[in-house]
Enzyme design. Structure first.
Site, mmCIF file in Angstrom:
data_model
loop_
_atom_site.group_PDB
_atom_site.id
_atom_site.type_symbol
_atom_site.label_atom_id
_atom_site.label_comp_id
_atom_site.label_asym_id
_atom_site.label_seq_id
_atom_site.Cartn_x
_atom_site.Cartn_y
_atom_site.Cartn_z
ATOM 1 N N LYS B 68 28.285 43.746 37.963
ATOM 2 C CA LYS B 68 29.156 44.236 36.889
ATOM 3 C C LYS B 68 28.564 43.862 35.537
ATOM 4 O O LYS B 68 28.008 42.763 35.392
ATOM 5 C CB LYS B 68 30.551 43.610 37.085
ATOM 6 C CG LYS B 68 31.673 44.239 36.283
ATOM 7 C CD LYS B 68 33.011 43.607 36.697
ATOM 8 C CE LYS B 68 34.188 44.127 35.899
ATOM 9 N NZ LYS B 68 35.476 43.554 36.361
ATOM 10 N N SER B 143 39.073 46.867 37.020
ATOM 11 C CA SER B 143 38.033 47.165 36.050
ATOM 12 C C SER B 143 36.628 47.235 36.666
ATOM 13 O O SER B 143 35.714 47.764 36.050
ATOM 14 C CB SER B 143 38.028 46.087 34.960
ATOM 15 O OG SER B 143 37.735 44.825 35.517
ATOM 16 N N SER B 167 41.178 43.434 39.756
ATOM 17 C CA SER B 167 40.065 44.274 39.286
ATOM 18 C C SER B 167 38.974 44.560 40.316
ATOM 19 O O SER B 167 38.125 45.411 40.084
ATOM 20 C CB SER B 167 39.414 43.645 38.051
ATOM 21 O OG SER B 167 40.127 43.995 36.900
#
Lengths: 473, 483
Positions: B68, B143, B167
């Protein structure tokens, strides 16, 4: 006349190897931005790691200042935006500071004074800013250096008290070895809050704040200037504006900004540092490392019959005081010991520009010389010269005395023969003496001293010379 | 061997048997990543070349993965999918990245997230929306959007994400893959761009439970740079995966799963959940329905918002353009900070910062922030109490499949408030929590979430693996199966 009420906020950098929340070096340097790690720049993703040594030293100082100490270590965030604060928040202590409700007692012009400590907490220093006409520079070396903040109650009533408090507080730092506390390096800085009130008033007057004063004499100057400025305003019936002022090099203070509504720092507990319990055992360990402090030593010395000036001089520096205490293990003559320490030793330290730790003469060596003087075995003047020679050559004083076969000649029979010889060799001086110039006797003592390699007891010699000359009338 | 369906173990075997080299694997992944960008848009950065940096051979040596874009990587652009960091190149490595590098894993790319990891749609990153590989008209969730999409589409066998509310575990549900968040502190957060420090977890996406265990084995352990990290428990999480879960006791929350009126989607989802419970009971485990005070459950989402926004507004105060970040000039430092932050953040982010500032203000703090913290404590206490009797909480990860773009937003309906937000419980208490696929609704995957007590990572993985084994979704990739 107005009653002056002063409160101080003192910031002091804590002496550690690394910063409060990172592994960057905590050391003073002129080269900017070399002691910097990602944590000190507030880069994304960084996490603080608490410096245990800084916590220990803050706790130690809190204890030395007679504070109540917390059961656990908790840090809080103080949120505000400023270019010297890279994270946008400062890690500090609000919930459970290391110290609360303490006090420090000391002497001001011979009078005892106690200042109440509101709080002592540990936080991190900001970066240093340098402003130029069109730009500013930021030095992050200072960012994250452990900083103790000590806040007093508004219980200081004069510039002298304020300066005496700061000097004594600095000595607490030095005694506890928690900071170098050098104000010229910005390691100790002070904010002064001052207000004036009429004797009959019950409410404190309007507070004026003066920020970031380094030197103690500037603190004194700033306070004295403010007292004058505010008194004049009050005399004219004008109001004091609540504001922040700075002190300039001319010793005058100038307004920086008026205090609008107090900033809301939106404090909350720092989530990256879980609370750590402080065990009683740890507290005791830290407490046991606090040495006897300055004021207690002064009182002890006074009880020994040392005068206030000498007692204060000795206790002002922990290492000198430690030296003196050890010296007293070797000699019983406190008066001579005090004299030798304050005159000979401290004088030499000044002249050689060294610390007492670097001194060749140990308390034991000095004690031995003091004892010889005490027993009249070595003259005062000779003893001092021997000590200077010992320092110069790094030879023990007793060795010098032995190698030169030095002892004080106090035996009158031995001295009288030398004196008779000197007198017979000095007919002019004898004439002068007999014509009324009695000071000439001292000149003759000098000759005796020279003849005996300074071993003659000067007092005995003078007595014998005078007797001898009087007999010649 | 078909690369896109391969688990870490499959790839390990192929590498060890010299059927393929690390460089060939990397190139496959890189090609897939580049080819997927137009349609999926999972990556902010795709690496150019194979650069093995492993120190010793491990199970992850030469295994491709994605990270990420909110983990600090020295010399590699790290944007947090925000304009304010669009040019930010870190100067230090996140502990997670360093461990993976040392273990020989090969970084394929940095993945898109919702801006600064705030959001659950995968539509707010500065490089554009991330699409669901199962249906490109749908979102993947966030996310950790790009991380999930890159695993769900078979570009990489695993991806590292972060999980502050859900997330990783919510996108895992929408993408038909495994999303695992170990106990708070099990994996160091050093170098993970902070969203809400007390809730942030390093988490991972994989295509089977065992891979999650393998990756956690590599990442876990105490980190002197993260004071909240835990001492290693010394366990090999792959060891107990095949233990029977006979006699284990699970529960689900009644108030989150029973409704007077249900949408068609929710009915389908819950009926699959009922089927799953029956299957689990056949394994000799029990599943009880537990009732929890509905007011408390309703307070989860608002409390989460209050706490996370409060911490986020403080954590992101470093983004001023002064020491770093994309500076927008001004005549004073205030102007520089103001302009930089005005231009650098999207409206959604500013909204969160305003909420965060508001709840921390002196006059509101007691009523809003501190009460939210108290709610958090009550919920966590309730869970601790339940974990005395139960081994895990089992719940649908969501009330349905991934929504279409425009269908869902961060404004959530009151109706499913509890069901859509219960996974924040795992962040409130730092509980180990895993989402695995358990079915399909309208040809889209749905996931089930299993949450255990703190430190019970090993047990949670064991339970998940046993459930995975009785289902048929292990190793699935998008498009591979359309039910």
């Amino acid at each position: 006349m107005y009653k002056v009420v002063i409160g101080l906020e003192v910031h002091c950098e804590v002496l550690t190897n690394t910063k409060n929340f990172s592994n960057a070096k905590n050391s003073y340097t002129n080269i900017p931005n070399i002691n910097v790690m990602p944590v000190d720049l507030g880069l994304p993703g960084i996490l603080p790691v608490v410096n245990k040594e800084a916590c220990k030293k803050a706790l130690k100082t809190a204890m030395a200042l007679n504070c109540q100490t917390p059961d656990e270590i908790i840090f809080d965030r103080k949120n505000y935006y400023y270019p010297d604060l890279p994270k946008g928040y400062q890690i500090t202590q609000v919930t459970k500071p290391f110290g609360r409700n303490g006090h420090l007692t000391f002497l001001v012009n011979g009078e005892e004074k106690t200042v109440d400590i509101h709080q002592l907490h540990l936080e991190e220093d900001t970066a240093a800013l340098e402003h130029y006409t069109n730009y500013s520079l930021i030095d992050y070396n200072r960012s994250g250096i452990p900083l103790m903040e000590i806040v007093t109650e508004p219980c200081i009533y004069s510039a002298d008290e304020a300066v005496a408090f700061l000097e004594n507080l600095r000595n607490v730092f030095l005694y506890c070895e928690v900071s170098e506390a050098k104000s010229d390096k910005g390691q100790m800085r002070c904010d002064v809050n001052i207000s004036l009130m009429k004797d009959t008033d019950t409410k404190l007057g309007t507070k004026v704040e003066m920020k970031n004063i380094n030197a103690f004499n500037s603190v004194k100057a700033a306070i004295e200037y403010e007292i004058k400025r505010q008194s004049e305003l009050l005399d004219k019936g004008e109001k004091i504006v609540q504001e922040t002022r700075r002190i300039d090099e001319d010793g005058k203070t100038y307004s920086m900004r008026e205090k609008v509504d107090a900033v809301d720092y939106k404090y909350f507990v720092e989530p990256n540092l879980a609370p750590v319990k402080i065990t009683d055992e740890f507290k005791e360990k830290v407490r046991s490392e606090i040495p006897e402090l300055e004021y207690s030593r002064i009182k002890r010395y006074l009880k020994l019959g040392i005068n206030l000036e000498d007692a204060s001089t000795i206790a002002r520096d922990k290492y000198i005081s430690d030296y003196f205490d050890e010296l007293l293990n070797y000699t019983k003559n406190i008066s001579i010991a005090t004299n030798y320490l304050t005159i000979v030793i401290l004088g030499s330290l000044n002249k050689l520009n060294i610390s007492i730790k670097e001194l060749f003469i140990t308390p034991k060596m000095l004690g031995e010389v003091v004892n010889l003087v005490d027993k009249n075995e070595v003259s005062n003047q000779l003893a001092k010269n021997i000590i200077y020679e010992a320092m110069e050559k790094n030879i023990e004083p007793l060795e010098i005395i032995k190698s030169k076969n030095i002892k004080q000649i106090s035996d009158e029979g031995e001295l009288i023969n030398i004196i008779k010889k000197i007198i017979s060799e000095s007919p002019d001086q004898v004439k002068e003496y007999l014509s009324g110039k009695e000071m000439v006797a001292n000149f003759l003592v000098g000759k005796v001293m020279k003849e005996t390699n300074k071993q003659a007891n000067p007092a005995t010699s003078l007595k014998l010379i005078k007797e001898e000359l009087e007999r010649m009338r | 061997m078909e690369y896109i369906k391969s688990t870490i173990e499959d790839l390990r075997k192929s590498l060890d048997n010299k059927e393929i080299t690390g460089e060939e694997l990397f190139n496959k992944a890189k090609t897939l990543a580049n080819d997927s960008q137009n349609e999926i848009n999972a990556f902010v950065t795709i690496m150019d070349s194979y650069m093995p940096k492993g120190k010793t051979k491990t199970i992850l040596t030469d295994i491709p993965y994605s990270l990420k874009d909110n983990f600090s990587t020295t010399g590699i652009l790290t944007t947090a999918s925000s304009n304010i960091l669009k040019n930010y190149v870190p100067v230090y490595d996140a502990t997670v990245y360093k461990k993976l590098k040392d273990a020989g894993a090969i970084l394929v790319g940095k993945t898109v997230l919702d801006e600064l990891a705030m959001g659950g749609t995968g539509t707010t990153g500065h490089t554009g929306i991330v699409r669901n590989p199962w249906d490109k008209s749908r979102l993947i969730g966030g996310s950790s959007a790009g991380s999930c999409a890159s695993v769900a589409s078979g570009i990489v066998p695993f991806s590292i994400g972060s999980d502050t509310g859900d997330s990783v575990r919510k996108p895992a549900s929408f993408g038909g893959v495994v999303g695992f968040k170990p106990t708070y502190g099990r994996i160091s957060r050093y170098g993970l761009f902070a969203f809400a420090s007390s809730l942030d977890h390093v988490a991972m996406l994989t295509r089977c439970v065992k891979d999650a265990a393998i990756v956690t084995n590599i990442l876990k352990g105490y980190d002197p740079l993260d004071m909240t990290s835990l001492k290693d428990d010394g366990l090999d999480y792959t060891k107990d995966l095949d233990k029977s879960i006979k006699g284990k006791k699970f529960f689900y929350i009644k108030e989150a799963c029973s409704y007077d009126k249900k949408s068609d989607m929710l009915s389908k989802t819950l009926s699959q959940f009922d089927d799953l419970i029956k299957k689990i009971e056949k394994l000799g485990a029990t599943v009880d329905e537990i009732s929890i005070d509905k007011d408390l459950l309703n307070a989860i989402y608002p409390s989460y918002m209050v706490i996370s926004c409060a911490e986020a507004t403080s954590n992101n105060s470093n983004l001023t353009g002064i020491p770093f970040a994309s500076r927008i000039d001004g005549n004073t430092y205030e102007e520089i900070m103001f302009n930089t932050r005005t231009e650098g953040f999207s409206e959604l982010i500013k909204r969160r910062f305003v909420i965060g500032s508001y709840v921390l203000q002196k006059e509101n703090q007691e009523k809003l922030f501190l009460n939210a913290c108290r709610v958090r404590r009550l919920i966590v206490d309730k869970m601790h109490e339940l974990f005395k009797d139960y081994d895990a909480l089992i719940m649908p990860a969501s009330g349905g499949i991934a929504p279409k773009f425009g269908e869902a937003s961060d404004v959530l309906s009151d109706e499913y408030l509890i069901l859509e937000n219960h996974m924040a419980i795992g962040n409130f208490g730092g509980f180990p929590s895993i989402t695995i696929p358990y079915g399909f609704v309208d040809s889209m995957p749905i996931g089930v979430n299993i949450t255990g007590n703190i430190f019970k990572d090993n047990e949670v993985l064991n339970i998940a693996k046993q459930i995975e084994d009785i289902l048929d979704f292990k190793g699935q990739v998008a498009g591979d199966k359309n039910v």
